[in-house]
Scaffold this motif. Structure first.
Motif, PDB file in Angstrom:
ATOM      1  N   VAL A  73       0.825  -1.216   0.000  1.00  9.80           N
ATOM      2  CA  VAL A  73       0.000   0.000   0.000  1.00  9.80           C
ATOM      3  C   VAL A  73       0.856   1.262   0.000  1.00  9.80           C
ATOM      4  CG1 VAL A  73      -2.024  -1.080   1.028  1.00  9.80           C
ATOM      5  CG2 VAL A  73      -0.280  -0.112   2.515  1.00  9.80           C
ATOM      6  N   PHE A  74       2.014   1.213   0.639  1.00  8.60           N
ATOM      7  CA  PHE A  74       2.898   2.377   0.550  1.00  8.60           C
ATOM      8  C   PHE A  74       3.459   2.515  -0.859  1.00  8.60           C
ATOM      9  CE2 PHE A  74       3.495   2.634   5.315  1.00  8.60           C
ATOM     10  CZ  PHE A  74       2.975   3.922   5.405  1.00  8.60           C
ATOM     11  N   ALA A  75       3.723   1.384  -1.519  1.00 12.79           N
ATOM     12  CA  ALA A  75       4.152   1.440  -2.916  1.00 12.79           C
ATOM     13  C   ALA A  75       3.067   2.057  -3.784  1.00 12.79           C
ATOM     14  CB  ALA A  75       4.510   0.038  -3.409  1.00 12.79           C
ATOM     15  N   ALA A 132       7.491   4.142  -6.210  1.00 17.27           N
ATOM     16  CA  ALA A 132       6.758   3.078  -5.536  1.00 17.27           C
ATOM     17  C   ALA A 132       7.682   2.245  -4.650  1.00 17.27           C
ATOM     18  CB  ALA A 132       6.072   2.180  -6.566  1.00 17.27           C
ATOM     19  N   THR A 133       8.848   1.912  -5.167  1.00 18.50           N
ATOM     20  CA  THR A 133       9.767   1.064  -4.424  1.00 18.50           C
ATOM     21  C   THR A 133      10.349   1.772  -3.212  1.00 18.50           C
ATOM     22  OG1 THR A 133      10.347  -0.118  -6.464  1.00 18.50           O
ATOM     23  CG2 THR A 133      11.839  -0.366  -4.594  1.00 18.50           C
ATOM     24  N   VAL A 134      10.804   2.990  -3.401  1.00 13.35           N
ATOM     25  CA  VAL A 134      11.389   3.748  -2.289  1.00 13.35           C
ATOM     26  C   VAL A 134      10.359   3.967  -1.187  1.00 13.35           C
ATOM     27  CG1 VAL A 134      12.293   6.005  -1.604  1.00 13.35           C
ATOM     28  CG2 VAL A 134      13.195   4.872  -3.625  1.00 13.35           C
ATOM     29  N   THR A 135       9.147   4.284  -1.581  1.00 14.41           N
ATOM     30  CA  THR A 135       8.091   4.498  -0.589  1.00 14.41           C
ATOM     31  C   THR A 135       7.710   3.190   0.097  1.00 14.41           C
ATOM     32  OG1 THR A 135       7.223   6.272  -1.996  1.00 14.41           O
ATOM     33  CG2 THR A 135       5.825   5.529  -0.184  1.00 14.41           C
ATOM     34  N   GLY A 136       7.634   2.121  -0.680  1.00 15.14           N
ATOM     35  CA  GLY A 136       7.226   0.838  -0.131  1.00 15.14           C
ATOM     36  C   GLY A 136       8.206   0.263   0.871  1.00 15.14           C
ATOM     37  N   GLY A 164      10.898   2.027   2.252  1.00 11.51           N
ATOM     38  CA  GLY A 164      11.642   3.032   3.012  1.00 11.51           C
ATOM     39  C   GLY A 164      11.546   2.883   4.514  1.00 11.51           C
ATOM     40  N   GLY A 165      10.337   2.753   5.015  1.00 12.44           N
ATOM     41  CA  GLY A 165      10.149   2.660   6.465  1.00 12.44           C
ATOM     42  C   GLY A 165      10.766   1.408   7.052  1.00 12.44           C
ATOM     43  N   GLY A 166      10.583   0.286   6.379  1.00 13.63           N
ATOM     44  CA  GLY A 166      11.145  -0.976   6.858  1.00 13.63           C
ATOM     45  C   GLY A 166      12.666  -0.978   6.797  1.00 13.63           C
ATOM     46  N   THR A 167      13.226  -0.306   5.790  1.00 13.49           N
ATOM     47  CA  THR A 167      14.678  -0.219   5.684  1.00 13.49           C
ATOM     48  C   THR A 167      15.264   0.560   6.858  1.00 13.49           C
ATOM     49  OG1 THR A 167      14.566  -0.310   3.263  1.00 13.49           O
ATOM     50  CG2 THR A 167      16.588   0.563   4.242  1.00 13.49           C
ATOM     51  N   LEU A 168      14.655   1.694   7.171  1.00 18.41           N
ATOM     52  CA  LEU A 168      15.112   2.483   8.327  1.00 18.41           C
ATOM     53  C   LEU A 168      15.029   1.650   9.595  1.00 18.41           C
ATOM     54  CD1 LEU A 168      15.947   5.205   9.627  1.00 18.41           C
ATOM     55  CD2 LEU A 168      13.503   5.699   9.870  1.00 18.41           C
ATOM     56  N   GLY A 205       6.573   7.473   3.726  1.00 17.90           N
ATOM     57  CA  GLY A 205       5.802   8.620   3.253  1.00 17.90           C
ATOM     58  C   GLY A 205       6.603   9.909   3.283  1.00 17.90           C
ATOM     59  N   VAL A 206       7.455  10.045   4.285  1.00 21.10           N
ATOM     60  CA  VAL A 206       8.311  11.235   4.367  1.00 21.10           C
ATOM     61  C   VAL A 206       9.268  11.285   3.179  1.00 21.10           C
ATOM     62  CG1 VAL A 206      10.162  12.347   5.680  1.00 21.10           C
ATOM     63  CG2 VAL A 206       8.173  11.430   6.873  1.00 21.10           C
ATOM     64  N   ILE A 207       9.875  10.130   2.862  1.00 22.17           N
ATOM     65  CA  ILE A 207      10.773  10.073   1.699  1.00 22.17           C
ATOM     66  C   ILE A 207      10.017  10.428   0.426  1.00 22.17           C
ATOM     67  CG2 ILE A 207      12.193   8.560   0.269  1.00 22.17           C
ATOM     68  CD1 ILE A 207      12.828   6.946   2.745  1.00 22.17           C
ATOM     69  N   ARG A 208       8.846   9.837   0.259  1.00 20.98           N
ATOM     70  CA  ARG A 208       8.020  10.081  -0.936  1.00 20.98           C
ATOM     71  C   ARG A 208       7.722  11.564  -1.101  1.00 20.98           C
ATOM     72  NH1 ARG A 208       2.855   8.124   0.777  1.00 20.98           N
ATOM     73  NH2 ARG A 208       2.701  10.221   1.643  1.00 20.98           N
TER      74      ARG A 208
END
Length: 203
Positions: free
Chosen positions: A13-15, A36-40, A42-46, A129-132
């Motif tokens: 859904v973030f993607a 889509a990928t960065v948003t999807g 991003g949070g889990g990567t951090l 979402g912040v990155i997006r």
């Protein structure tokens, strides 16, 4: 199993939100895939970097495949998605609900403290979402007065508290995700807010 599904749901859904932003800016497919990928992820990567554990999408490339499938879907059906009414905000709401729980659960699984688990839930749910919004040069939802970060905090906090009380993980996850979704949904539909800091200097 439920937490794994929440993880995939959060990424998907973030993607979608990243893809919607890219489609609104009429970008090409590669740019849409990037958004889509960065948003999807991003949070889990951090979350994984802060926890010092293997980054989830490096360990399991299925998450990248999810982002690719979402990107193709948004590219083909963006016009129809837009007709659903506030698709970006609702997809964001579902992502917050799923990821606030998943982020907290992963922190607890590696033995971190209660406060760290809640913080990881909030970070996981909001950072993509912040990155997006930063890349797209759009106003971030986290600086708007309506409930956003607070919904993620409520979801993560509820999950942690219920888990500490011995609630079965599946039930705790469902209840916590529902709480987060209701709060964010109320903000979308009713403009729910929490009291903000007043300009006391002017009083």
């Amino acid at each position: 199993m439920l937490l794994q599904l929440l993880d995939y749901l959060g990424v998907a859904v973030f993607a979608v939100t990243g893809g919607i932003v890219a489609s609104r800016k009429q970008l090409d497919f590669i740019a849409l895939l990037f958004f889509a990928t960065v948003t999807g992820i991003g949070g889990g990567t951090l979350r994984d970097l802060l926890l010092g554990v293997p980054v989830f999408w490096v360990e399991n490339e299925t998450y990248l495949l999810v982002c690719l499938i979402v990107s193709v879907s948004v590219w083909v059906f963006a016009d129809r998605i837009e007709r659903l009414g506030k698709p970006l905000r609702w997809a964001d709401a579902v992502g917050i609900s799923a990821y606030s729980v998943m982020g907290a659960a992963k922190a607890m699984s590696v033995g971190d403290t209660t406060l760290v688990a809640i913080l990881m839930g909030v970070a996981t749910a909001t950072f993509g979402g912040v990155i997006r919004d930063t890349i797209a040069r759009e106003p971030s939802a986290i600086i708007k007065p309506e409930i956003y970060v607070s919904a993620a905090f409520a979801g993560a906090g509820s999950f942690v508290c219920l888990s500490l009380l011995g609630t079965p993980q599946i039930l705790a996850a469902l209840v916590a995700a529902t709480i987060a979704l209701v709060l964010r949904g109320g903000a979308i539909l009713r403009g729910w807010t929490l009291p903000g800091y007043g300009n006391k200097a002017g009083n």
